[in-house]
Design a protein around this motif. Structure first.
Motif: not given
Length: 166
Positions: A65-75, A137-149
């Motif tokens: 699952v990809h999670m990213e914070k950009t300009q006040g938004e959570n994607k 670096v040419s982008g912001g951090p993206i968090v990758l989550g691989y496991n179910s909670p």
């Protein structure tokens, strides 16, 4: 394969002591975004793969699952299965189908449950390591989550940051 789920492909380009360089090809994803503090992104995407789409098609879960914070938004984005030729149109107008761009990323892995302090720590660590190797670096951090909670042990998380390759 993580927990029997299809995992987004990438090519490992180079391994350093504390991070990796990877090439990610373009993939189809389903994505939504919300304002900070909203916890609805996962639910919206899960509803889409559970059949809340114009074909009423149930779609297999993939990782990560990809999670990213950009300009006040959570994607948040789910990678769609590689055998899904034409993703169905979402019924929820806040959910969209996108094509990721192919790119090179630096990646750092960490375990346990992810939280904001771990994301800050590992992002800083990765950026410092890249600076020491003169990797731009040419982008912001993206968090990758691989496991179910519900998985408690041997959890896999990563921070990836797009980089420029000469």
């Amino acid at each position: 394969m993580i927990q029997g789920y299809e995992t987004q492909p990438y090519d490992l380009i180079k391994t350093y002591d504390d991070f990796e360089i990877r090439y990610y090809p373009s993939v189809a994803m389903v994505q939504t975004e919300s304002s900070p503090g909203s916890e609805q992104n996962f639910r919206k995407l899960f509803q889409y793969i559970s059949g809340l789409n114009e074909s009423d098609l149930k779609i297999a879960m993939t990782t990560p699952v990809h999670m990213e914070k950009t300009q006040g938004e959570n994607k948040m984005s789910f990678v769609l299965p590689s055998d899904l030729d034409k993703p169905p149109i979402p019924k929820n107008k806040e959910v969209k189908i996108i094509k990721s761009k192919e790119a090179y990323f630096a990646a750092v892995k960490y375990g346990g449950y992810s939280n904001s302090s771990k994301v800050i720590y590992y992002t800083k660590l990765l950026k410092e390591s890249l600076a020491l190797k003169n990797i731009k670096v040419s982008g912001g951090p993206i968090v990758l989550g691989y496991n179910s909670p519900y998985k408690f042990f041997n959890r896999r998380n990563e921070i990836i940051i797009e980089i420029l390759i000469n």
